[in-house]
Design an enzyme around this catalytic site. Structure first.
Site, PDB file in Angstrom:
ATOM      1  N   ASP A  47      -0.998  -0.235 -10.026  1.00  0.00           N
ATOM      2  CA  ASP A  47      -1.840  -1.057  -9.165  1.00  0.00           C
ATOM      3  C   ASP A  47      -1.096  -2.341  -8.817  1.00  0.00           C
ATOM      4  OD1 ASP A  47      -3.740  -2.831  -8.152  1.00  0.00           O
ATOM      5  OD2 ASP A  47      -5.265  -2.304  -9.634  1.00  0.00           O
ATOM      6  N   ILE A  48      -0.803  -2.559  -7.552  1.00  0.00           N
ATOM      7  CA  ILE A  48      -0.013  -3.719  -7.145  1.00  0.00           C
ATOM      8  C   ILE A  48      -0.698  -5.049  -7.495  1.00  0.00           C
ATOM      9  CG2 ILE A  48      -0.866  -3.899  -4.759  1.00  0.00           C
ATOM     10  CD1 ILE A  48       2.202  -4.375  -4.023  1.00  0.00           C
TER      11      ILE A  48
ATOM     12  N   ASN B 260      -4.370  -6.107   7.891  1.00  0.00           N
ATOM     13  CA  ASN B 260      -4.659  -5.822   9.294  1.00  0.00           C
ATOM     14  C   ASN B 260      -4.461  -7.124  10.068  1.00  0.00           C
ATOM     15  OD1 ASN B 260      -7.191  -7.326   9.328  1.00  0.00           O
ATOM     16  ND2 ASN B 260      -8.053  -5.613   8.182  1.00  0.00           N
TER      17      ASN B 260
ATOM     18  N   GLY C 181      -8.376  -0.146   1.491  1.00  0.00           N
ATOM     19  CA  GLY C 181      -7.126   0.184   0.804  1.00  0.00           C
ATOM     20  C   GLY C 181      -6.522  -0.967   0.027  1.00  0.00           C
ATOM     21  N   VAL C 182      -5.202  -1.117   0.132  1.00  0.00           N
ATOM     22  CA  VAL C 182      -4.463  -2.157  -0.574  1.00  0.00           C
ATOM     23  C   VAL C 182      -4.987  -3.541  -0.169  1.00  0.00           C
ATOM     24  CG1 VAL C 182      -2.189  -3.254  -0.791  1.00  0.00           C
ATOM     25  CG2 VAL C 182      -2.380  -0.779  -0.872  1.00  0.00           C
ATOM     26  N   ASP C 183      -5.238  -3.727   1.113  1.00  0.00           N
ATOM     27  CA  ASP C 183      -5.706  -5.004   1.632  1.00  0.00           C
ATOM     28  C   ASP C 183      -6.994  -5.436   0.926  1.00  0.00           C
ATOM     29  OD1 ASP C 183      -5.874  -7.264   3.272  1.00  0.00           O
ATOM     30  OD2 ASP C 183      -6.584  -6.157   5.023  1.00  0.00           O
TER      31      ASP C 183
ATOM     32  N   SER D 230       1.474   1.009   5.745  1.00  0.00           N
ATOM     33  CA  SER D 230       1.042   1.877   6.856  1.00  0.00           C
ATOM     34  C   SER D 230       0.756   3.325   6.475  1.00  0.00           C
ATOM     35  CB  SER D 230       2.046   1.852   8.024  1.00  0.00           C
ATOM     36  OG  SER D 230       1.906   0.656   8.761  1.00  0.00           O
ATOM     37  N   THR D 231       0.851   3.692   5.196  1.00  0.00           N
ATOM     38  CA  THR D 231       0.679   5.108   4.842  1.00  0.00           C
ATOM     39  C   THR D 231      -0.759   5.486   4.514  1.00  0.00           C
ATOM     40  OG1 THR D 231       1.223   4.720   2.518  1.00  0.00           O
ATOM     41  CG2 THR D 231       3.043   5.322   3.987  1.00  0.00           C
ATOM     42  N   GLY D 232      -1.669   4.521   4.516  1.00  0.00           N
ATOM     43  CA  GLY D 232      -3.079   4.824   4.251  1.00  0.00           C
ATOM     44  C   GLY D 232      -3.792   5.157   5.545  1.00  0.00           C
TER      45      GLY D 232
END
Length: 177
Positions: free
Chosen positions: A13-14, A27, A35-37, A124-126
């Site tokens: 987990d980042i 975004n 997601g990550v954001d 960008s992979t989500g």
């Protein structure tokens, strides 16, 4: 590759990584999302959102491929570097260069702020749909090229959440050892 010792691969987990800066796959509004954001905004608390609002008030949002820096809030990292990755549209709309710019501009911003260590998610992979294998290749190649010419940041980590991405990055990084 003389810089392979500067690149690390972490599965996890980042928002829990102990590094000076983590990169947020943001975004363009900079106001949080999925997601990550969303995870970074939730874990970092209101200080990150306040800093993002100040950036938006000053310059508007953040364009695709660009990066901005804020406090890390409640995160273990001191800073969050927010970058906006491209939405995958088949690969012929400049997506590879825009994605490379995300990594390059994040690294430049880290260096400008004296950041010694930085951690990247899979940008960008989500929900943006970038194919994981192509995104990983761009990430690794861009970071390696940058590190060959710059002393800072001294360490770069790729933080992957799932086994698929872990395998992709292991394969790409093994080629350069």
């Amino acid at each position: 590759m003389p810089n392979s010792h500067r690149i690390h691969l972490v599965q996890g987990d980042i928002t829990k990584v102990h590094t000076e800066a983590i990169v947020n796959a943001a975004n363009s509004s900079l106001l949080g999302g999925g997601g990550v954001d969303g995870a970074i905004h939730r874990a970092g608390g209101p200080a990150i959102l306040e800093a993002c609002r100040a950036i938006v008030a000053r310059q508007g949002g953040c364009n695709t491929g660009e990066a901005v820096i804020t406090t890390g809030g409640n995160l273990p990292a001191n800073y969050v570097i927010h970058t906006v990755g491209p939405v995958w549209q088949g690969g012929s709309k400049g997506e590879p260069e825009l994605l490379a710019n995300c990594y390059r501009n994040s690294l430049l911003l880290a260096a400008q702020n004296g950041v010694k260590s930085i951690a990247f998610p899979n940008i960008s992979t989500g929900v943006y749909g970038y194919p994981k294998d192509q995104a990983a290749k761009i990430a690794v190649e861009t970071v390696q090229a940058y590190l060959q010419q710059h002393a800072f940041p001294q360490e770069v980590s790729f933080v992957v959440f799932d086994a698929d991405n872990l395998a992709l990055y292991q394969k790409l990084l093994k080629k350069t050892d």
